[in-house]
Design a protein around this motif. Structure first.
Motif, PDB file in Angstrom:
ATOM      1  N   MET A   1      35.287  54.940  73.233  1.00  0.00           N
ATOM      2  CA  MET A   1      35.649  53.974  72.217  1.00  0.00           C
ATOM      3  C   MET A   1      35.835  52.592  72.851  1.00  0.00           C
ATOM      4  SD  MET A   1      38.006  53.683  68.966  1.00  0.00           S
ATOM      5  CE  MET A   1      37.762  55.307  68.563  1.00  0.00           C
ATOM      6  N   LEU A   2      36.407  52.543  74.046  1.00  0.00           N
ATOM      7  CA  LEU A   2      36.628  51.264  74.704  1.00  0.00           C
ATOM      8  C   LEU A   2      35.300  50.571  75.018  1.00  0.00           C
ATOM      9  CD1 LEU A   2      38.680  49.269  75.788  1.00  0.00           C
ATOM     10  CD2 LEU A   2      38.606  50.480  77.959  1.00  0.00           C
ATOM     11  N   LYS A   3      34.289  51.349  75.384  1.00  0.00           N
ATOM     12  CA  LYS A   3      32.972  50.775  75.672  1.00  0.00           C
ATOM     13  C   LYS A   3      32.409  50.080  74.430  1.00  0.00           C
ATOM     14  CE  LYS A   3      28.336  52.110  77.141  1.00  0.00           C
ATOM     15  NZ  LYS A   3      27.472  53.226  77.514  1.00  0.00           N
ATOM     16  N   GLY A   4      32.501  50.736  73.287  1.00  0.00           N
ATOM     17  CA  GLY A   4      32.025  50.137  72.040  1.00  0.00           C
ATOM     18  C   GLY A   4      32.819  48.907  71.655  1.00  0.00           C
ATOM     19  N   ALA A   5      34.149  48.943  71.880  1.00  0.00           N
ATOM     20  CA  ALA A   5      34.986  47.792  71.556  1.00  0.00           C
ATOM     21  C   ALA A   5      34.646  46.611  72.454  1.00  0.00           C
ATOM     22  CB  ALA A   5      36.462  48.164  71.694  1.00  0.00           C
ATOM     23  N   LEU A   6      34.405  46.875  73.717  1.00  0.00           N
ATOM     24  CA  LEU A   6      34.025  45.794  74.632  1.00  0.00           C
ATOM     25  C   LEU A   6      32.678  45.195  74.252  1.00  0.00           C
ATOM     26  CD1 LEU A   6      35.220  47.229  78.054  1.00  0.00           C
ATOM     27  CD2 LEU A   6      36.150  45.266  76.821  1.00  0.00           C
ATOM     28  N   ILE A   7      31.740  46.024  73.845  1.00  0.00           N
ATOM     29  CA  ILE A   7      30.432  45.527  73.416  1.00  0.00           C
ATOM     30  C   ILE A   7      30.572  44.669  72.158  1.00  0.00           C
ATOM     31  CG2 ILE A   7      28.201  46.240  72.450  1.00  0.00           C
ATOM     32  CD1 ILE A   7      28.236  48.496  74.554  1.00  0.00           C
ATOM     33  N   ALA A  43      32.466  55.598  66.041  1.00  0.00           N
ATOM     34  CA  ALA A  43      33.716  55.569  65.282  1.00  0.00           C
ATOM     35  C   ALA A  43      33.495  56.231  63.931  1.00  0.00           C
ATOM     36  CB  ALA A  43      34.188  54.128  65.106  1.00  0.00           C
ATOM     37  N   ASP A  44      34.281  57.258  63.651  1.00  0.00           N
ATOM     38  CA  ASP A  44      34.189  57.948  62.365  1.00  0.00           C
ATOM     39  C   ASP A  44      35.342  57.489  61.474  1.00  0.00           C
ATOM     40  OD1 ASP A  44      36.289  59.157  63.591  1.00  0.00           O
ATOM     41  OD2 ASP A  44      35.451  61.168  63.575  1.00  0.00           O
ATOM     42  N   LYS A  45      35.572  58.236  60.386  1.00  0.00           N
ATOM     43  CA  LYS A  45      36.585  57.825  59.411  1.00  0.00           C
ATOM     44  C   LYS A  45      37.945  57.557  60.042  1.00  0.00           C
ATOM     45  CE  LYS A  45      35.139  61.108  56.275  1.00  0.00           C
ATOM     46  NZ  LYS A  45      35.413  62.054  55.205  1.00  0.00           N
ATOM     47  N   GLY A  46      38.377  58.409  60.912  1.00  0.00           N
ATOM     48  CA  GLY A  46      39.705  58.271  61.496  1.00  0.00           C
ATOM     49  C   GLY A  46      39.798  57.252  62.611  1.00  0.00           C
ATOM     50  N   LYS A  47      38.670  56.830  63.156  1.00  0.00           N
ATOM     51  CA  LYS A  47      38.696  55.943  64.308  1.00  0.00           C
ATOM     52  C   LYS A  47      38.304  54.502  63.991  1.00  0.00           C
ATOM     53  CE  LYS A  47      37.611  59.567  67.626  1.00  0.00           C
ATOM     54  NZ  LYS A  47      36.641  60.026  68.617  1.00  0.00           N
ATOM     55  N   ILE A  48      37.833  54.232  62.790  1.00  0.00           N
ATOM     56  CA  ILE A  48      37.338  52.890  62.461  1.00  0.00           C
ATOM     57  C   ILE A  48      38.456  51.859  62.540  1.00  0.00           C
ATOM     58  CG2 ILE A  48      36.435  51.470  60.577  1.00  0.00           C
ATOM     59  CD1 ILE A  48      34.651  53.841  59.836  1.00  0.00           C
ATOM     60  N   ILE A  49      39.616  52.172  61.995  1.00  0.00           N
ATOM     61  CA  ILE A  49      40.724  51.212  62.016  1.00  0.00           C
ATOM     62  C   ILE A  49      41.221  51.000  63.438  1.00  0.00           C
ATOM     63  CG2 ILE A  49      43.103  50.834  61.249  1.00  0.00           C
ATOM     64  CD1 ILE A  49      42.331  52.161  58.615  1.00  0.00           C
ATOM     65  N   THR A  97      38.979  38.870  62.708  1.00  0.00           N
ATOM     66  CA  THR A  97      38.203  39.722  63.608  1.00  0.00           C
ATOM     67  C   THR A  97      38.420  41.193  63.277  1.00  0.00           C
ATOM     68  OG1 THR A  97      38.318  38.097  65.367  1.00  0.00           O
ATOM     69  CG2 THR A  97      37.856  40.349  66.022  1.00  0.00           C
ATOM     70  N   TRP A  98      39.675  41.568  63.045  1.00  0.00           N
ATOM     71  CA  TRP A  98      39.979  42.962  62.726  1.00  0.00           C
ATOM     72  C   TRP A  98      39.250  43.380  61.444  1.00  0.00           C
ATOM     73  CZ3 TRP A  98      42.569  44.964  58.432  1.00  0.00           C
ATOM     74  CH2 TRP A  98      42.818  46.330  58.481  1.00  0.00           C
ATOM     75  N   PHE A  99      39.326  42.563  60.402  1.00  0.00           N
ATOM     76  CA  PHE A  99      38.721  42.920  59.126  1.00  0.00           C
ATOM     77  C   PHE A  99      37.200  42.981  59.222  1.00  0.00           C
ATOM     78  CE2 PHE A  99      37.209  41.904  54.804  1.00  0.00           C
ATOM     79  CZ  PHE A  99      37.779  42.972  54.132  1.00  0.00           C
ATOM     80  N   GLY A 100      36.581  41.955  59.843  1.00  0.00           N
ATOM     81  CA  GLY A 100      35.121  41.948  59.966  1.00  0.00           C
ATOM     82  C   GLY A 100      34.608  43.092  60.821  1.00  0.00           C
ATOM     83  N   THR A 101      35.314  43.395  61.899  1.00  0.00           N
ATOM     84  CA  THR A 101      34.916  44.500  62.763  1.00  0.00           C
ATOM     85  C   THR A 101      35.065  45.825  62.032  1.00  0.00           C
ATOM     86  OG1 THR A 101      35.623  43.238  64.680  1.00  0.00           O
ATOM     87  CG2 THR A 101      35.312  45.586  64.996  1.00  0.00           C
ATOM     88  N   MET A 102      36.136  45.954  61.265  1.00  0.00           N
ATOM     89  CA  MET A 102      36.336  47.183  60.507  1.00  0.00           C
ATOM     90  C   MET A 102      35.215  47.390  59.487  1.00  0.00           C
ATOM     91  SD  MET A 102      39.594  48.396  58.239  1.00  0.00           S
ATOM     92  CE  MET A 102      39.288  47.161  57.004  1.00  0.00           C
ATOM     93  N   LEU A 103      34.818  46.320  58.789  1.00  0.00           N
ATOM     94  CA  LEU A 103      33.720  46.441  57.825  1.00  0.00           C
ATOM     95  C   LEU A 103      32.405  46.800  58.524  1.00  0.00           C
ATOM     96  CD1 LEU A 103      34.323  43.513  55.317  1.00  0.00           C
ATOM     97  CD2 LEU A 103      34.654  45.949  54.943  1.00  0.00           C
ATOM     98  N   GLY A 104      32.128  46.156  59.656  1.00  0.00           N
ATOM     99  CA  GLY A 104      30.906  46.459  60.395  1.00  0.00           C
ATOM    100  C   GLY A 104      30.884  47.898  60.882  1.00  0.00           C
ATOM    101  N   ALA A 105      32.008  48.377  61.405  1.00  0.00           N
ATOM    102  CA  ALA A 105      32.080  49.767  61.869  1.00  0.00           C
ATOM    103  C   ALA A 105      31.963  50.740  60.697  1.00  0.00           C
ATOM    104  CB  ALA A 105      33.380  50.001  62.633  1.00  0.00           C
ATOM    105  N   LEU A 106      32.504  50.363  59.545  1.00  0.00           N
ATOM    106  CA  LEU A 106      32.404  51.213  58.356  1.00  0.00           C
ATOM    107  C   LEU A 106      30.962  51.327  57.878  1.00  0.00           C
ATOM    108  CD1 LEU A 106      34.030  52.821  56.258  1.00  0.00           C
ATOM    109  CD2 LEU A 106      34.222  50.716  54.942  1.00  0.00           C
ATOM    110  N   VAL A 107      30.247  50.212  57.869  1.00  0.00           N
ATOM    111  CA  VAL A 107      28.829  50.243  57.482  1.00  0.00           C
ATOM    112  C   VAL A 107      28.028  51.044  58.503  1.00  0.00           C
ATOM    113  CG1 VAL A 107      26.768  48.817  57.159  1.00  0.00           C
ATOM    114  CG2 VAL A 107      28.934  48.131  56.125  1.00  0.00           C
ATOM    115  N   SER A 108      28.339  50.864  59.782  1.00  0.00           N
ATOM    116  CA  SER A 108      27.672  51.631  60.831  1.00  0.00           C
ATOM    117  C   SER A 108      27.912  53.125  60.648  1.00  0.00           C
ATOM    118  CB  SER A 108      28.176  51.190  62.201  1.00  0.00           C
ATOM    119  OG  SER A 108      27.653  51.991  63.225  1.00  0.00           O
ATOM    120  N   TYR A 109      29.132  53.498  60.303  1.00  0.00           N
ATOM    121  CA  TYR A 109      29.455  54.911  60.047  1.00  0.00           C
ATOM    122  C   TYR A 109      28.679  55.438  58.845  1.00  0.00           C
ATOM    123  CZ  TYR A 109      32.031  58.959  58.385  1.00  0.00           C
ATOM    124  OH  TYR A 109      32.363  60.203  57.919  1.00  0.00           O
TER     125      TYR A 109
END
Length: 116
Positions: A1-7, A43-49, A97-109
């Motif tokens: 997860m840290l690798k994806g967050a850093l990217i 990141a799945d449902k439980g990890k997106i936030i 940043t938190w909100f935009g990243t959460m939306l992007g990860a949600l769409v990716s999921y």
């Protein structure tokens, strides 16, 4: 997860110096970073936030850097703006940043889930 967050964090920071990106990529930077970083972190449902919180936590580092420069050197203006206004704007970037990243990860999921 840290690798994806850093990217995701690097994608947002890499978009800053590109002149044409100021109007296109910077507002969408957290979403794009969350989309690609969330896919890499799987990141799945439980990890997106949590994923979005890690990226927003990383965004605290540049804010603290600017704030420390402001405090150490007593700079009154940053690029023609009062430094206190710049700090407030930077502090507002963290929840953005938190909100935009959460939306992007949600769409990716959602995309990954539909591919299965």
């Amino acid at each position: 997860m840290l690798k994806g967050a850093l990217i995701a964090f690097v994608i947002m920071l890499a978009a800053i110096p590109i002149p044409i990106a100021h109007f296109i990529l910077i507002p969408l930077g957290p979403f794009i970073g969350g989309f690609f970083g969330g896919g890499i972190a799987k990141a799945d449902k439980g990890k997106i936030i949590v994923f979005a919180a890690i990226v927003a936590g990383l965004m605290v580092l540049p804010v603290l850097f600017v704030f420390s420069i402001w405090m150490i050197f007593g700079i009154e203006e940053i690029m023609g703006f009062q430094s206190s206004i710049v700090i407030i704007v930077f502090a507002l970037l963290i929840p953005y940043t938190w909100f935009g990243t959460m939306l992007g990860a949600l769409v990716s999921y959602a995309v990954r889930k539909n591919q299965e």
